[in-house]
Design an enzyme around this catalytic site. Sequence first.
Site, PDB file in Angstrom:
ATOM      1  N   GLN A 126       0.855  -1.175   0.000  1.00 46.98           N
ATOM      2  CA  GLN A 126       0.000   0.000   0.000  1.00 46.98           C
ATOM      3  C   GLN A 126       0.892   1.227   0.000  1.00 46.98           C
ATOM      4  OE1 GLN A 126      -2.938  -0.107   3.081  1.00 46.98           O
ATOM      5  NE2 GLN A 126      -3.997   1.680   2.277  1.00 46.98           N
ATOM      6  N   VAL A 166      -1.370  -2.478  -4.273  1.00 51.35           N
ATOM      7  CA  VAL A 166      -0.957  -3.588  -5.126  1.00 51.35           C
ATOM      8  C   VAL A 166      -1.499  -4.886  -4.530  1.00 51.35           C
ATOM      9  CG1 VAL A 166       1.006  -4.852  -6.096  1.00 51.35           C
ATOM     10  CG2 VAL A 166       1.114  -2.370  -5.887  1.00 51.35           C
ATOM     11  N   ASP A 195      12.429   5.694  -9.603  1.00 49.48           N
ATOM     12  CA  ASP A 195      12.248   5.289  -8.204  1.00 49.48           C
ATOM     13  C   ASP A 195      12.969   3.962  -7.944  1.00 49.48           C
ATOM     14  OD1 ASP A 195      11.294   5.261  -5.592  1.00 49.48           O
ATOM     15  OD2 ASP A 195       9.396   4.319  -6.129  1.00 49.48           O
TER      16      ASP A 195
HETATM   17  P1  AMP Z   1       4.639  -0.794  -6.612  1.00 47.71           P
HETATM   18  O1  AMP Z   1       3.538   0.025  -6.012  1.00 47.71           O
HETATM   19  O2  AMP Z   1       4.461  -1.063  -8.082  1.00 47.71           O
HETATM   20  O3  AMP Z   1       5.997  -0.302  -6.182  1.00 47.71           O
HETATM   21  O4  AMP Z   1       4.609  -2.243  -5.905  1.00 47.71           O
HETATM   22  C1  AMP Z   1       4.799  -2.357  -4.546  1.00 47.71           C
HETATM   23  C2  AMP Z   1       5.168  -3.791  -4.207  1.00 47.71           C
HETATM   24  O5  AMP Z   1       4.234  -4.714  -4.784  1.00 47.71           O
HETATM   25  C3  AMP Z   1       6.524  -4.226  -4.748  1.00 47.71           C
HETATM   26  O6  AMP Z   1       7.586  -3.840  -3.909  1.00 47.71           O
HETATM   27  C4  AMP Z   1       6.335  -5.726  -4.823  1.00 47.71           C
HETATM   28  O7  AMP Z   1       6.499  -6.298  -3.536  1.00 47.71           O
HETATM   29  C5  AMP Z   1       4.898  -5.859  -5.230  1.00 47.71           C
HETATM   30  N1  AMP Z   1       4.782  -5.940  -6.697  1.00 47.71           N
HETATM   31  C6  AMP Z   1       4.463  -4.929  -7.534  1.00 47.71           C
HETATM   32  N2  AMP Z   1       4.470  -5.345  -8.811  1.00 47.71           N
HETATM   33  C7  AMP Z   1       4.806  -6.652  -8.775  1.00 47.71           C
HETATM   34  C8  AMP Z   1       4.967  -7.669  -9.793  1.00 47.71           C
HETATM   35  N3  AMP Z   1       4.776  -7.411 -11.086  1.00 47.71           N
HETATM   36  N4  AMP Z   1       5.303  -8.906  -9.389  1.00 47.71           N
HETATM   37  C9  AMP Z   1       5.464  -9.172  -8.071  1.00 47.71           C
HETATM   38  N5  AMP Z   1       5.322  -8.272  -7.087  1.00 47.71           N
HETATM   39  C10 AMP Z   1       4.994  -7.037  -7.430  1.00 47.71           C
END
Ligand code: AMP
Length: 251
Positions: A6, A12, A150
């Site tokens: 979050q 996510v 980022d």
């Molecule tokens: P984000 O908001 O895209 O940075 O995603 C936050 C977290 O969600 C990441 O640090 C991962 O732990 C998980 N996550 C996001 N995208 C993926 C993906 N395509 N596959 C696996 N885990 C993901």
Amino acid sequence: LKLVSQGAEALVFVTEKHPYLPKDIKPAGLTNVNNFIVKYRPRKPYRHEQLDLQITKSRTAGEAKLLYKLDSLNIKAPKLIALDAINGIIWMEFLGFRLPNGNFSSLKNWLWFIEKKGESEAIGQLAKDVMRLVGYAIAELHLNEIVHGDLTSSNIVLVKESETEEKYSVALIDFGLSSYSNLVEDKAVDIYVLERALVSTHPQFSELYNEWLLEGYHSLYSEKKKINAWRDVERRLAAVRLRGRKRSMLG
Ligand code: AMP
């Protein structure tokens, strides 16, 4: 849906449900056919409604377009599965696996995991190989005029390449702050942000990790005969580091 993260911008989730394929048909071309990521940008009630819709739509579509572009460039990143821009939703490939300690295979967790195993030549070599892959992956982005925006060790994921051997590839995730840029400054800042993240999460070994990272980064520039471009980034990175140091000295 299972919430996995979050952030300020998005929620996510992991889900076993594909957005449109029935359960008995497995999607093609994905490393994980049983789990998918749903990234959702919720409405911001404090923003003007029309403006909020516009921002959500353009950021969501922007990220999805970039994922699509990365796939077409053959750069390892989550593949785009479905997009609902107006509602702020992207379905994408799930990348990564569970480490033996149960944690997700982000670079940060993996480095912590192997650091705990203790120092040995084999572990050192493995860490070196992985950090070089990380540098190589960032260089692939930069040479295609994309900056991540980022880079942290949580936004880099190890993907298993073999069930029997310790062989990994490296993927970058979270392109929410990415943009097209060919500015040396943007590229140097991208690397610097990751360097700082590694110093804070892995203080004991960050110097080595950063050295290997740059070796990997440099190797692709060298392969592509972009030595002058590499020198520009290297020089600018030194200047960015200096700026960072001055800023932290001044508080
Ligand atoms: P984000 O908001 O895209 O940075 O995603 C936050 C977290 O969600 C990441 O640090 C991962 O732990 C998980 N996550 C996001 N995208 C993926 C993906 N395509 N596959 C696996 N885990 C993901």
